[in-house]
Scaffold this motif. Structure first.
Motif, PDB file in Angstrom:
ATOM      1  N   GLY A  44      -9.888  11.869 -13.010  1.00 11.93           N
ATOM      2  CA  GLY A  44      -7.877  11.568 -13.798  1.00 11.93           C
ATOM      3  C   GLY A  44      -7.975  11.025 -14.664  1.00 11.93           C
ATOM      4  N   LEU A  45      -9.211  11.898 -15.749  1.00 11.62           N
ATOM      5  CA  LEU A  45      -9.195  11.028 -17.335  1.00 11.62           C
ATOM      6  C   LEU A  45      -7.906  11.585 -18.013  1.00 11.62           C
ATOM      7  N   ILE A  46      -8.091  12.487 -17.031  1.00 12.30           N
ATOM      8  CA  ILE A  46      -6.593  13.451 -18.300  1.00 12.30           C
ATOM      9  C   ILE A  46      -5.729  14.415 -17.010  1.00 12.30           C
ATOM     10  N   PRO A  47      -4.906  13.917 -17.194  1.00 14.25           N
ATOM     11  CA  PRO A  47      -4.130  14.160 -15.319  1.00 14.25           C
ATOM     12  C   PRO A  47      -3.400  15.673 -15.725  1.00 14.25           C
ATOM     13  N   ILE A  48      -3.538  15.896 -14.646  1.00 11.42           N
ATOM     14  CA  ILE A  48      -2.830  17.580 -14.899  1.00 11.42           C
ATOM     15  C   ILE A  48      -1.050  16.921 -13.718  1.00 11.42           C
ATOM     16  N   VAL A  49      -1.886  16.041 -12.687  1.00 15.48           N
ATOM     17  CA  VAL A  49      -0.320  15.749 -11.720  1.00 15.48           C
ATOM     18  C   VAL A  49      -0.413  14.374 -11.984  1.00 15.48           C
ATOM     19  N   SER A  50       1.449  13.492 -12.171  1.00 11.97           N
ATOM     20  CA  SER A  50       0.939  12.082 -12.510  1.00 11.97           C
ATOM     21  C   SER A  50       1.832  11.406 -11.531  1.00 11.97           C
ATOM     22  N   ASP A  51       1.724  10.711 -10.021  1.00 12.69           N
ATOM     23  CA  ASP A  51       2.705  10.428  -9.108  1.00 12.69           C
ATOM     24  C   ASP A  51       3.979  11.788  -9.512  1.00 12.69           C
ATOM     25  N   GLY A  52       3.281  12.359  -8.753  1.00 13.80           N
ATOM     26  CA  GLY A  52       4.656  13.752  -8.954  1.00 13.80           C
ATOM     27  C   GLY A  52       4.747  14.275  -9.853  1.00 13.80           C
ATOM     28  N   HIS A  53       4.733  14.022 -10.961  1.00 18.91           N
ATOM     29  CA  HIS A  53       5.047  15.217 -12.263  1.00 18.91           C
ATOM     30  C   HIS A  53       3.655  15.594 -12.760  1.00 18.91           C
ATOM     31  N   PRO A  54       3.856  17.075 -13.444  1.00 20.26           N
ATOM     32  CA  PRO A  54       3.133  17.442 -13.532  1.00 20.26           C
ATOM     33  C   PRO A  54       2.620  17.793 -14.932  1.00 20.26           C
ATOM     34  N   PHE A  75       3.355  -2.270 -12.886  1.00 20.95           N
ATOM     35  CA  PHE A  75       3.060  -1.891 -11.994  1.00 20.95           C
ATOM     36  C   PHE A  75       4.762  -1.201 -11.205  1.00 20.95           C
ATOM     37  N   THR A  76       4.697  -0.479 -10.550  1.00 22.18           N
ATOM     38  CA  THR A  76       6.395  -0.053 -10.758  1.00 22.18           C
ATOM     39  C   THR A  76       6.736  -0.489  -8.834  1.00 22.18           C
ATOM     40  N   PRO A  77       7.873  -0.641  -8.962  1.00 22.58           N
ATOM     41  CA  PRO A  77       8.020  -1.448  -7.648  1.00 22.58           C
ATOM     42  C   PRO A  77       8.167  -0.416  -6.437  1.00 22.58           C
ATOM     43  N   LYS A  78       8.315   0.963  -6.538  1.00 22.17           N
ATOM     44  CA  LYS A  78       7.892   2.085  -5.531  1.00 22.17           C
ATOM     45  C   LYS A  78       7.085   3.140  -6.301  1.00 22.17           C
ATOM     46  N   LEU A  79       6.412   3.769  -5.392  1.00 21.12           N
ATOM     47  CA  LEU A  79       5.606   4.889  -6.068  1.00 21.12           C
ATOM     48  C   LEU A  79       6.906   6.180  -5.864  1.00 21.12           C
ATOM     49  N   SER A  92       6.311   9.066  -6.092  1.00 23.67           N
ATOM     50  CA  SER A  92       6.162  10.610  -4.950  1.00 23.67           C
ATOM     51  C   SER A  92       5.885   9.669  -3.744  1.00 23.67           C
ATOM     52  N   GLY A  93       6.310   8.533  -2.972  1.00 22.51           N
ATOM     53  CA  GLY A  93       6.344   7.791  -1.993  1.00 22.51           C
ATOM     54  C   GLY A  93       5.658   6.585  -1.590  1.00 22.51           C
ATOM     55  N   GLY A  94       5.930   6.195  -0.424  1.00 26.57           N
ATOM     56  CA  GLY A  94       5.071   5.383   0.096  1.00 26.57           C
ATOM     57  C   GLY A  94       5.882   3.941  -0.419  1.00 26.57           C
ATOM     58  N   ASP A  95       4.957   2.389   0.284  1.00 23.19           N
ATOM     59  CA  ASP A  95       6.264   1.571   0.437  1.00 23.19           C
ATOM     60  C   ASP A  95       6.402   0.857  -0.485  1.00 23.19           C
ATOM     61  N   GLU A  96       7.284   0.011  -0.168  1.00 21.72           N
ATOM     62  CA  GLU A  96       7.832  -1.359  -1.734  1.00 21.72           C
ATOM     63  C   GLU A  96       6.816  -1.757  -1.906  1.00 21.72           C
ATOM     64  N   ARG A  97       6.740  -1.858  -3.116  1.00 20.04           N
ATOM     65  CA  ARG A  97       5.938  -3.153  -3.183  1.00 20.04           C
ATOM     66  C   ARG A  97       6.758  -5.010  -3.786  1.00 20.04           C
ATOM     67  N   PRO A  98       6.346  -5.159  -2.697  1.00 24.25           N
ATOM     68  CA  PRO A  98       7.283  -7.345  -2.937  1.00 24.25           C
ATOM     69  C   PRO A  98       6.602  -7.856  -3.971  1.00 24.25           C
ATOM     70  N   ASP A 137      -2.926 -10.641  -4.617  1.00 20.14           N
ATOM     71  CA  ASP A 137      -4.641 -10.325  -4.446  1.00 20.14           C
ATOM     72  C   ASP A 137      -4.965  -8.941  -3.973  1.00 20.14           C
ATOM     73  N   ASN A 138      -5.283  -8.556  -5.289  1.00 16.41           N
ATOM     74  CA  ASN A 138      -5.860  -7.233  -5.310  1.00 16.41           C
ATOM     75  C   ASN A 138      -4.761  -6.027  -4.860  1.00 16.41           C
ATOM     76  N   GLN A 139      -3.534  -5.974  -5.277  1.00 13.05           N
ATOM     77  CA  GLN A 139      -2.348  -5.718  -4.610  1.00 13.05           C
ATOM     78  C   GLN A 139      -1.914  -5.250  -6.355  1.00 13.05           C
ATOM     79  N   PRO A 140      -0.917  -4.267  -6.277  1.00 16.01           N
ATOM     80  CA  PRO A 140      -1.022  -3.527  -5.211  1.00 16.01           C
ATOM     81  C   PRO A 140      -1.751  -2.448  -5.117  1.00 16.01           C
ATOM     82  N   TYR A 141      -2.986  -2.215  -6.233  1.00 14.50           N
ATOM     83  CA  TYR A 141      -4.021  -1.354  -5.669  1.00 14.50           C
ATOM     84  C   TYR A 141      -5.386  -2.405  -5.899  1.00 14.50           C
ATOM     85  N   SER A 142      -6.247  -1.832  -5.021  1.00 10.77           N
ATOM     86  CA  SER A 142      -7.721  -2.565  -5.436  1.00 10.77           C
ATOM     87  C   SER A 142      -8.747  -2.593  -6.961  1.00 10.77           C
ATOM     88  N   GLY A 143      -8.829  -3.706  -7.181  1.00 11.00           N
ATOM     89  CA  GLY A 143      -9.595  -3.553  -8.773  1.00 11.00           C
ATOM     90  C   GLY A 143     -11.242  -3.531  -7.629  1.00 11.00           C
TER      91      GLY A 143
END
Length: 230
Positions: free
Chosen positions: A70-80, A122-126, A128-134, A164-170
């Motif tokens: 993903g160094l040079i993305p061709i799609v990011s969170d659903g956006h080409p 970080f975004t409150p929600k992706l 492209s989908g997924g859960d709300e991030r509280p 703690d290592n959210q919304p994604y893990s280090g």
């Protein structure tokens, strides 16, 4: 301490055509909204050095290893990102990725910090989908959790909803700190702030003040542990 902001900019340099609209460049896929402003305020308040990226992560993601898919993305969170399909990978690494990491390495070589903190949002929600991030703030780390444990405790005492290592893990995405901090035995962590909280000047001012307290408490606690901790 040394502050880093890998996703500080949405700039697309001359000679790079991503094939995306201006609206996309103002989204989280292109820039960590609010992170640069928070980093600059923290650097001033703490009299700390900071290294901030000057190109969009859609051009090249400085928070990825050079061989990452993903160094040079061709799609990011659903956006080409059509302009990246035929991108000169080696050219972009040489032009943007290498100089950024050389600048970080130079700061560490000039005055080895006892503590490195990377500032992200970080975004409150992706989209492209997924859960709300509280969470209001996330603390990310890989193997070295010295700074993270102190910071998480400080956030909890302030009744801040912290991940703690959210919304994604280090443990999965920690490229810059793995390279420049953990590899050198320097205490480190990433601080992720939910971007709707720092999307305006008032939010930036408030959360910069909160994070300043967290960083100060973390740095002081690390220093009190003595040389063995750094």
């Amino acid at each position: 301490m040394l502050l880093l902001c890998d996703h500080a900019s949405n700039r697309v340099p001359p000679g790079v055509d991503l094939g995306v609209s201006e609206a996309i460049l103002n989204k989280h896929v292109a820039i960590d909204i609010g992170a640069a402003a928070v980093t600059r305020r923290l650097a001033a308040a703490l009299d700390a050095r900071a290294v901030l990226a000057t190109v969009s992560r859609l051009v090249i993601d400085l928070h990825r290893e050079a061989d990452h898919a993903g160094l040079i993305p061709i799609v990011s969170d659903g956006h080409p990102v059509p302009g990246n399909r035929e991108a000169d990978r080696d050219g972009r690494i040489a032009r943007f990725h290498d100089p950024y990491h050389a600048a970080v390495a130079a700061q560490i070589a000039q005055r080895r910090p006892a503590f490195i903190a990377a500032i992200h949002s970080f975004t409150p929600k992706l989209e492209s989908g997924g859960d709300e991030r509280p969470w209001q703030v996330g603390i990310l780390y890989n193997q070295d959790d010295r700074a993270a444990r102190i910071a998480l405790g400080a956030l909890e005492r302030r009744e801040i909803v912290a991940g703690d290592n959210q919304p994604y893990s280090g443990k999965l995405l920690n490229a810059t700190l793995n390279r420049h901090a953990e590899a050198a035995g320097i205490a480190c962590m990433s601080i992720e702030i939910r971007n709707d909280l720092i999307s305006d000047d008032a939010g930036v001012a408030h959360w910069s003040g909160v994070i300043e307290e967290i960083l100060t408490e973390t740095g002081n606690s690390l220093a009190s542990q003595g040389p063995s901790a750094t």
